[in-house]
Write a protein that holds these residues in place. Structure first.
Motif: not given
Length: 215
Positions: A70, A64, A54, A60, A72, A51
């Motif tokens: 992920i 999730k 972010c 996100s 960020m 992301d």
């Protein structure tokens, strides 16, 4: 498509980070974009995601539980502090904050199955360069999801803010295709209403999805 960098961006977003999630428009926009991504991409927990830009994670966090790890990434330390606090408060195990400006810093060493970015592209000085970086960061067959403003006359931010005035979809699609992306598609996912001297004006937000050719 280039413009001068906005040097005040990080400080501006640092100052607003703690109150960012209090804005119901930002909340709704994140949810609408997340839902559009769900409908456009077959998400699964084996997918790694980036992301980029972010913010506080309003895009996100709704996704999730449907994704694997992920990253960020944001250039604003203040935003990332909020993200880290939310990760800790919610006991999230698959999110990692990173301070990152892909036009200035080394790119992450890993590759991703999904890259999402919301209302960030118009702040990036060199559109073609960031598209190339996104392409290189994706695994073959991976998907790029960009949510941003349709082309406007500069009134969204005002003349004092030096950013792209949104994007012409056809032009952005051509740039993505020239970078090597396939299956470039656009849809309108949200509209931001702002009061102007001439009355309330709507600024549409699109979602562009594109796939790195390969698997």
């Amino acid at each position: 498509m280039t413009t001068r960098p906005t040097q005040l961006d990080a400080a501006h977003f640092d100052a607003k980070a703690r109150q960012w999630d209090d804005n119901p428009v930002f909340q709704e926009r994140g949810l609408k974009i997340a839902q559009a991504i769900r409908q456009a991409v077959a998400l699964n927990k084996r997918m790694s995601a980036l992301d980029y830009g972010c913010g506080t994670g309003l895009l996100s966090f709704p996704l999730k539980d449907e994704l694997g790890p992920i990253l960020m990434a944001d250039s604003s330390g203040g935003m990332l502090e909020v993200v880290a606090g939310k990760i800790a408060a919610q006991g999230v195990a698959n999110m990692t904050p990173m301070k990152l400006d892909l036009l200035a810093d080394p790119a992450p060493t890993q590759q991703f199955d999904l890259i999402v970015t919301s209302m960030t592209l118009h702040h990036v000085p060199d559109t073609d360069a960031i598209l190339r970086i996104f392409h290189d960061l994706l695994n073959p067959g991976g998907t790029l999801c960009i949510a941003d403003l349709d082309q406007e006359d500069g009134s969204f931010h005002g003349p004092e803010v030096d950013v792209h005035h949104g994007f012409d979809r056809a032009d952005l699609g051509r740039r993505a295709a020239a970078t090597g992306f396939a299956d470039v598609r656009f849809q309108t996912v949200f509209s931001i209403a702002k009061a102007r001297e001439t009355g309330t004006r709507d600024y549409p937000v699109f979602l562009m999805t594109a796939r790195r050719a390969g698997a």
